[in-house]
Design an enzyme around this catalytic site. Structure first.
Site, PDB file in Angstrom:
ATOM      1  N   ARG A  21     -16.969   1.726   8.644  1.00 12.04           N
ATOM      2  CA  ARG A  21     -16.249   3.122   8.183  1.00 12.04           C
ATOM      3  C   ARG A  21     -16.038   3.689   9.389  1.00 12.04           C
ATOM      4  NH1 ARG A  21     -14.531   3.031   2.603  1.00 12.04           N
ATOM      5  NH2 ARG A  21     -15.953   1.564   1.700  1.00 12.04           N
ATOM      6  N   SER A  34      -6.047  -4.006  -1.717  1.00 13.70           N
ATOM      7  CA  SER A  34      -4.778  -4.015  -2.496  1.00 13.70           C
ATOM      8  C   SER A  34      -3.976  -2.999  -1.739  1.00 13.70           C
ATOM      9  CB  SER A  34      -4.745  -3.891  -3.839  1.00 13.70           C
ATOM     10  OG  SER A  34      -5.299  -4.917  -4.737  1.00 13.70           O
ATOM     11  N   ARG A  40      -3.298  -7.226  -5.961  1.00  4.95           N
ATOM     12  CA  ARG A  40      -2.911  -8.205  -4.972  1.00  4.95           C
ATOM     13  C   ARG A  40      -2.714  -9.414  -5.537  1.00  4.95           C
ATOM     14  NH1 ARG A  40      -3.829 -10.052   0.747  1.00  4.95           N
ATOM     15  NH2 ARG A  40      -4.380  -7.925   1.183  1.00  4.95           N
ATOM     16  N   ARG A  55       4.568   0.021   6.450  1.00  2.79           N
ATOM     17  CA  ARG A  55       5.892   1.219   6.166  1.00  2.79           C
ATOM     18  C   ARG A  55       7.012   0.948   5.266  1.00  2.79           C
ATOM     19  NH1 ARG A  55       6.364   3.408  12.366  1.00  2.79           N
ATOM     20  NH2 ARG A  55       7.971   4.788  11.593  1.00  2.79           N
ATOM     21  N   ASN A  76       7.050  -0.317   2.573  1.00  2.00           N
ATOM     22  CA  ASN A  76       6.597   0.022   1.141  1.00  2.00           C
ATOM     23  C   ASN A  76       7.313   1.366   0.472  1.00  2.00           C
ATOM     24  OD1 ASN A  76       5.201  -2.240   1.219  1.00  2.00           O
ATOM     25  ND2 ASN A  76       3.198  -1.337   1.584  1.00  2.00           N
ATOM     26  N   ASN A 136     -17.431  -3.797   5.809  1.00  2.66           N
ATOM     27  CA  ASN A 136     -17.328  -2.555   5.160  1.00  2.66           C
ATOM     28  C   ASN A 136     -17.622  -1.307   6.129  1.00  2.66           C
ATOM     29  OD1 ASN A 136     -16.745  -1.095   2.681  1.00  2.66           O
ATOM     30  ND2 ASN A 136     -18.858  -0.551   2.554  1.00  2.66           N
TER      31      ASN A 136
END
Length: 607
Positions: free
Chosen positions: A390, A263, A421, A515, A517, A388
């Protein structure tokens, strides 16, 4: 067997309680050697891990780690909170009695580190010298050098953090186990990841990956920390934390918040100001995953990121989605990559969403270590990197890390946001002035389920405060604890709900995100200050169109703005029914939360 007393003496570990704990578990695990580590040991341990093949070089000053293929993520079904009191059982914390779990773990760990080194990692999950130090200190014992190297990047590591604390430390024991023979996902699964919360003891067996093995991060930083916070008057949450400085007024605002998986939490935490607003606003990074929050002696809500690094998801991380993260993992910064694709000839790494997929397959291995060039036609489209996968980097490597990120006093919290979301129902942002309604909103936080996963198209999978996988005590008590802690604050932190993921009828996103946001967050702080009024709705206050900073937005976004600032009343009324069923799971939920639910439901019906 090593002379444990002599090893501890040589390392300067003087805390008598820690010494007894180390000796006890050295005897149980049967480790052949003991080594106390600090951050200063990193280069030496890296060199040893490279020589042993436990790490591979990934270019200049970067390293690559590959997990066992059945050991690539947290295993929620094997993760347990244990205490001696059945009243600690919640809906989501997978509670079991400690009298059942401790003997089981001791049996599994007995002799399981024979022939290995037991590394002693004294660590602190807090900026040193603060009011929560005694809750943040721990000592992880592990038989895995990669865990040591990851912990050095994710925590503050050294004996000086624990020598003065007596018995005020978390006992964290990690034993890797025989990974190919643990029955992962079968009825004979031998993995157990247990937090014995009322004894401040963490016992994890059967993994070398991430949150299962880096015990300072999730097991201590979230599960144990939240239990300690419940008993001692502070909050521990899976929250990002950022700062926004207004260069025109000189004001600084700090916002924390919870977002379910996928999200946008990490991208928001590491965001930068949009180009059009860069001359006025500067964004500072504090943390992307955990916040400890309390009210100080002056009544001010404060918080800090307990971690010293970022354990970021690689997938879809690139210069557009998260340029800050890309700068944080440049060559020479000591970054460790886990389960991405790796080129054994060139030492390059790659993952889905990083950029164009390499066309020359020579030397490329997927996350399992298998040659991509040897794939069959049926396997050609399989992921190169694990979804997943990393990267691990320190906070000091983040280019816009806040100058005071390591201040033990933490920072004042001005806003608390939640974001899931959802393709509809949730506008771009809605501010919430009432404490109980803010907590209610957090308890009903969710992200849209997918039909493929859940068979419920458009229905939310609820994730209270984004803590569903990390809860350590009952949800009703959790709601009350939030009311109690934030209710003591006198600095008027404001709540809000954000949503970057509204879609049009054609399926496209209506808000550009990333950006951009920052714009609704600036509006939220202006609303908190009384500089804008917003528009009242039954579910909170949303921006009036002319209150948002719109400079630099493209014509399509401007055309879609009215839609993302609209409440879909019918969808909200439907949502209230789902929320009621969700909250009804939590026996004893505070009446203030139910009152907030009824207020919102009534307002929607009467609107």
């Amino acid at each position: 067997m090593t002379d444990v007393e002599n090893v501890l003496d040589q390392a300067g570990l003087t805390n008598a309680d820690v010494r007894e704990y180390v000796k006890e578990w050295a005897a149980i695990t049967g480790a052949s050697r003991i080594e106390v580590v600090s951050a200063a040991d990193d280069a030496r341990l890296i060199a040893a891990a490279l020589e042993a093949g436990e790490l591979l070089p990934a270019g200049e000053g970067s390293y690559y780690s590959r997990s066992y293929f059945k050991d690539t993520a947290r295993a929620e079904e094997r993760t347990i909170v244990a205490t001696s009191d059945e009243r600690d059982k919640g809906t989501y914390n997978n509670w079991r009695p400690s009298a059942e779990m401790k003997p089981k773990l001791i049996e599994l760990m007995t002799g399981a580190s024979e022939g290995k080194t037991m590394y002693v990692i004294p660590y602190l999950m807090a900026p040193a010298g603060g009011p929560l130090d005694k809750f943040a200190a721990g000592v992880e014992l592990t038989d895995n050098v990669n865990v040591v190297l990851q912990m050095i990047r994710m925590a503050r590591v050294g004996v000086d953090y624990i020598n003065h604390l007596g018995n005020d430390f978390v006992r964290a024991v990690h034993v890797t186990g025989d990974l190919p023979n643990l029955g992962q996902g079968t009825p004979d699964d031998k993995r157990y990841f247990v937090t014995v919360a009322d004894e401040r003891t963490i016992l994890h067996f059967g993994s070398s990956y991430g949150g299962n093995a880096l015990l300072g991060k999730i097991a201590h930083g979230l599960r144990q920390g939240s239990y300690d916070g419940w008993k001692n008057g502070f909050l521990v949450e899976q929250f990002m934390l950022l700062g926004i400085s207004d260069k025109e007024t000189g004001k600084k605002y700090n916002i924390c918040g919870g977002f379910p998986s996928a999200s946008g939490k990490t991208n928001l935490a590491m965001t930068l100001s949009p180009d059009a607003l860069g001359d006025r606003y500067h964004v500072e990074f504090y943390g992307d995953d955990i916040a400890w929050i309390w009210v100080d002696e002056n009544g001010v809500l404060r918080g800090f990121n307990p971690e010293n690094g970022v354990f970021g998801v690689a997938k879809d991380t690139n210069e557009h989605t998260n340029p800050t993260a890309i700068e944080s993992i440049k060559p020479g910064l000591g970054v460790i990559y886990t389960n991405v694709a790796y080129n054994e000839k060139t030492q390059e790494v790659w993952w889905e969403g990083r950029g164009d997929k390499p066309t020359d397959l020579d030397g490329w291995l997927d996350w399992k270590g298998e040659k991509i060039a040897d794939r069959s036609a049926d396997e050609a489209d399989d992921n190169w990197a694990h979804p997943n996968s990393r990267f691990t980097t320190t906070l000091a490597n983040v280019p816009n890390v806040a100058p005071d990120y390591d201040d033990a006093a933490g920072v004042e919290i001005h806003g608390i946001i939640f974001g899931g979301r959802t393709r509809d129902r949730e506008p771009l942002i809605r501010a919430i002035n009432d404490l109980a309604e803010g907590v209610y909103d957090g308890l009903t936080l969710g992200a849209e389920a997918t039909f493929a996963a859940d068979g419920l198209e458009g229905v939310l999978r609820y994730d209270p405060m984004s803590m569903r996988p990390f809860m350590s005590y009952p949800e009703a008590d959790y709601g009350q604890h939030w009311l109690n802690v934030v209710g003591k604050a006198t600095n008027n932190p404001i709540f809000a709900h954000v949503n970057w993921f509204q879609r049009g009828e054609d399926g496209r996103f209506l808000w550009p995100g990333y950006r951009e946001n920052l714009r609704p967050l600036v509006w939220l702080m202006q609303y908190r200050n009384g500089e804008v009024s917003g528009v009242e709705t039954p579910v909170g206050v949303i921006p009036a169109r002319d209150e948002l900073l719109l400079d630099g937005l493209d014509e399509q976004t401007l055309a879609d703005l009215d839609t993302v600032l609209t409440i879909d009343k019918d969808r909200w009324i439907q949502e209230m029914g789902y929320r009621e069923k969700h909250l009804a799971q939590f026996t004893g939920l505070p009446e203030e939360i139910w009152e907030a639910h009824r207020r919102v439901a009534k307002a929607l019906e009467e609107d």
